[in-house]
Scaffold this motif. Structure first.
Motif, mmCIF file in Angstrom:
data_model
loop_
_atom_site.group_PDB
_atom_site.id
_atom_site.type_symbol
_atom_site.label_atom_id
_atom_site.label_comp_id
_atom_site.label_asym_id
_atom_site.label_seq_id
_atom_site.Cartn_x
_atom_site.Cartn_y
_atom_site.Cartn_z
ATOM 1 N N ALA A 1 0.818 -1.217 0.000
ATOM 2 C CA ALA A 1 0.000 0.000 0.000
ATOM 3 C C ALA A 1 0.852 1.267 0.000
ATOM 4 O O ALA A 1 0.321 2.381 0.058
ATOM 5 N N ASN A 2 2.191 1.092 -0.065
ATOM 6 C CA ASN A 2 3.125 2.229 -0.053
ATOM 7 C C ASN A 2 2.973 3.080 1.204
ATOM 8 O O ASN A 2 3.009 4.314 1.154
ATOM 9 N N LEU A 3 2.819 2.405 2.356
ATOM 10 C CA LEU A 3 2.710 3.092 3.637
ATOM 11 C C LEU A 3 3.824 2.606 4.566
ATOM 12 O O LEU A 3 4.254 1.454 4.487
ATOM 13 N N ALA A 4 4.264 3.476 5.460
ATOM 14 C CA ALA A 4 5.208 3.059 6.492
ATOM 15 C C ALA A 4 4.500 2.097 7.437
ATOM 16 O O ALA A 4 3.285 2.194 7.649
ATOM 17 N N LEU A 5 5.270 1.167 8.017
ATOM 18 C CA LEU A 5 4.662 0.162 8.895
ATOM 19 C C LEU A 5 3.931 0.809 10.063
ATOM 20 O O LEU A 5 2.819 0.393 10.416
ATOM 21 N N ALA A 6 4.537 1.839 10.663
ATOM 22 C CA ALA A 6 3.899 2.504 11.806
ATOM 23 C C ALA A 6 2.566 3.132 11.408
ATOM 24 O O ALA A 6 1.565 3.025 12.132
ATOM 25 N N ALA A 7 2.544 3.775 10.233
ATOM 26 C CA ALA A 7 1.307 4.404 9.755
ATOM 27 C C ALA A 7 0.242 3.350 9.465
ATOM 28 O O ALA A 7 -0.939 3.530 9.785
#
Length: 285
Positions: A28-34
């Motif tokens: 999803a092209n997101l940082a893991l934390a986000a």
């Protein structure tokens, strides 16, 4: 109040299909934390757990499975809307989701993809590697537009079209005693040291399952990421390998399952958007 946006729904779909929040976030092209925060806020908003978390990854709860169905429907609807609006500008735009086994992904798709993408600059193709058995279920569920899998797998009510011909073969050093054989049963190969692909690859998981059916383990000395690396270690006499014939023509396996003619499968060709039908036509050409 339950408030999910398209990013939430897309992320949740990716997480469930990947079986991992980490891999789903990457897709999803997101940082893991986000991504973790979004999943947590979705669960808090709903008031129920969406995922069961374990050492092997995540799986959807009953609430998560229900959400997944609606997420796929909403995302598909948005994709159709984008496609129809793009038509007014005279340009084709869209995304094609493809599931492929290891052989199709590495040996046959690159050439077809390069020709199609050159002719359709507004179209993106997302490809995920899966075993043939997994592909059938995911295409039937609507998790992908089409799949490329072994022709030996039961595809149920899915539409199918021939894609390419291939089979598994034994790869051996030229002076190995088995190299001169006309054909050889897989059970006999299991008595030797082997070089294989990464354990996460569809081919590796398939061959391990066949070894289990034979009641014998695979003596894997080393596992690598690509066909060329495997062949180099075979040449160095580290062990034997089982690969598709298209990757390395050697001694054919005698087992019926070794014939791996590849098949395209999809739910309904006529119901797909024009650009996906064009992609299927390119693959069949």
């Amino acid at each position: 109040m339950m408030r999910f946006d398209l990013v939430d729904l897309g992320l949740f779909r990716h997480v469930v299909e990947a079986g991992s929040i980490t891999h789903g976030a990457a897709r999803a092209n997101l940082a893991l934390a986000a991504a973790s925060t979004r999943i947590r806020l979705m669960e808090e908003s709903l008031g129920a757990a969406l995922l069961t978390r374990g050492r092997q990854g995540v799986s959807p709860t009953p609430a998560g499975r229900a959400l997944l169905v609606h997420a796929r429907e909403v995302l598909a609807g948005v994709e159709r809307l984008r496609e129809e609006m793009a038509a007014f500008s005279g340009s084709a735009f869209g995304q094609i989701r493809v599931l492929a086994n290891t052989n199709a992904l590495t040996e046959f798709l690159p050439e077809a993809l390069s020709a199609f993408l050159a002719d359709h600059p507004g179209i993106g193709v997302e490809i995920d590697e899966r075993t043939s058995e997994e592909i059938v279920g995911l295409v039937a569920e609507g998790a992908a537009d089409l799949g490329i899998l072994s022709g030996t797998v039961d595809t149920g009510s899915l539409q199918t079209f021939p894609f390419r011909e291939d089979r598994f073969v034994l790869v051996a050093a030229r002076d190995h005693p088995l190299a001169a054989r006309g054909t050889i049963p897989f059970a006999e190969v299991l008595g030797h040291d082997l070089v294989g692909l990464d354990r996460r690859s569809a081919i590796s998981r398939f061959l391990v399952a066949q070894a289990v059916r034979e009641g014998r383990p695979m003596r894997l000395r080393v596992q690598l990421r690509d066909f060329d690396a495997v062949c180099r270690l075979v040449e160095a006499r580290v062990g034997l390998a089982i690969l598709p014939e298209s990757a390395a023509a050697r001694v054919p396996l005698a087992d019926a399952w070794a014939r791996r003619d590849l098949t395209l499968c999809l739910r309904d060709l006529d119901g797909l958007p024009p650009f996906i039908r064009a992609f299927v036509a390119e693959l069949r050409a």
